[in-house]
Design a protein around this motif. Structure first.
Motif, short mmCIF file in Angstrom:
data_model
loop_
_atom_site.label_atom_id
_atom_site.label_comp_id
_atom_site.label_asym_id
_atom_site.label_seq_id
_atom_site.Cartn_x
_atom_site.Cartn_y
_atom_site.Cartn_z
N ARG A 61 -66.04 27.64 32.12
CA ARG A 61 -64.66 28.01 32.46
C ARG A 61 -63.67 27.50 31.42
O ARG A 61 -62.59 28.06 31.24
CB ARG A 61 -64.29 27.46 33.84
CG ARG A 61 -64.95 28.15 35.03
CD ARG A 61 -64.44 27.54 36.33
NE ARG A 61 -65.21 27.94 37.49
CZ ARG A 61 -64.97 29.03 38.22
NH1 ARG A 61 -64.01 29.85 37.86
NH2 ARG A 61 -65.71 29.30 39.28
N ARG A 85 -63.35 32.34 27.51
CA ARG A 85 -62.03 32.76 28.00
C ARG A 85 -61.49 33.92 27.17
O ARG A 85 -60.88 34.85 27.71
CB ARG A 85 -61.07 31.57 27.95
CG ARG A 85 -61.42 30.48 28.96
CD ARG A 85 -60.84 29.13 28.56
NE ARG A 85 -59.39 29.10 28.65
CZ ARG A 85 -58.71 28.64 29.70
NH1 ARG A 85 -59.37 28.18 30.75
NH2 ARG A 85 -57.40 28.62 29.71
N MET A 135 -60.80 31.64 34.72
CA MET A 135 -61.84 32.55 35.19
C MET A 135 -62.04 32.32 36.68
O MET A 135 -62.77 31.42 37.08
CB MET A 135 -63.15 32.30 34.43
CG MET A 135 -63.09 32.71 32.98
SD MET A 135 -64.57 32.17 32.12
CE MET A 135 -65.84 33.01 33.07
#
Length: 259
Positions: free
Chosen positions: A238, A244, A256
């Motif tokens: 993440r 990303r 996310m």
């Protein structure tokens, strides 16, 4: 369990999968995520025998299975579910389970005449197994319902149940959460966890619901533009700028969440 080594596949001028390598460890629930068009389903199709790779190798428990057709992989213990369930809509839920086992005595006309007692014994065993699967998935109340009448989530549970009627060693789950309401999604996730924990099933899961991936999967593989760009646990991914960027078009902002 499954070794994917430098797999590539192109369609005309489009390079759908490029030099992808990773391992699905025995006993793991491995996630495969990425934006639409990343090449995930193409890779699944190659691993499952529906598509031949242009290059690279695939091994199942050390055996080279590259290019083997789906029906041969089924007998070796590698099975796949689909984003859109492929149930037999005019058969009952129980019947959908009972038709899965292969190489039975009743499939031979001669043996069904000469070894009818074996056919009867096998049919009874399959019926018991189907009822055990229905109980495990907590859908026994649907045993006599036509499969075509099930909700999307119930069909996903039925798909999972059909893998339990095989001698599966590894299961490829293609978007099990797609079109499933949150209540049934929780039941589906619990069934996958129990199969992994109690029965030793190995799973590789394509999914867009990041919360479901975070609950089920470790490690998680990330694809974008046909390539593997990152792998690790979901919490780390993440915060990965490259991941990303692939999802959001920015490496510096956003997050996310569940897609």
């Amino acid at each position: 369990m499954i070794e994917i080594e430098r797999i590539s596949r192109a369609f005309g001028g489009l390079q759908a999968v490029r030099e992808v390598s990773f391992t699905v460890a025995e006993g793991s629930i491995t996630g495969l995520i990425g934006p639409n068009g990343a090449g995930k389903s193409t890779l699944f199709g190659i691993v499952a025998g529906a598509l031949p790779p242009d290059s690279g190798r695939i091994r199942l428990q050390g055996e080279d299975i590259t290019g083997l057709p789906t029906h041969e992989l089924f007998h070796k213990g590698l099975v796949r579910t689909f984003q859109i369930p492929h149930e037999f809509s005019r058969m009952t839920v129980r019947e959908n389970l009972m038709i899965v086992p292969a190489r039975l005595a009743g499939e031979s006309l001669l043996r069904s005449w000469l070894q009818w007692w074996k056919v009867v014994r096998e049919d009874r065993a399959i019926l018991r197994q189907a009822d055990e699967v229905l109980e495990f998935l907590e859908i026994s109340h649907l045993r006599d319902e036509l499969a075509g009448n099930l909700s999307g989530g119930q069909k996903k549970l039925l798909d999972l149940g059909r893998t339990m009627m095989t001698d599966a060693k590894a299961v490829l789950l293609d978007e099990p959460g797609a079109g499933v309401n949150r209540t049934l999604l929780g039941k589906l996730a619990e069934a996958i966890e129990r199969l992994n924990r109690e029965r030793g099933y190995t799973f590789c899961v394509i999914e867009h619901d990041m919360d479901l991936i975070a609950r089920l999967c470790d490690p998680v593989m990330v694809m974008a533009n046909g390539e593997l760009i990152a792998q690790g646990d979901m919490a780390t991914l993440r915060e990965n700028p490259q991941v990303r960027e692939a999802y959001l078009g920015t490496g510096t902002s956003g997050g996310m969440g569940a897609a």
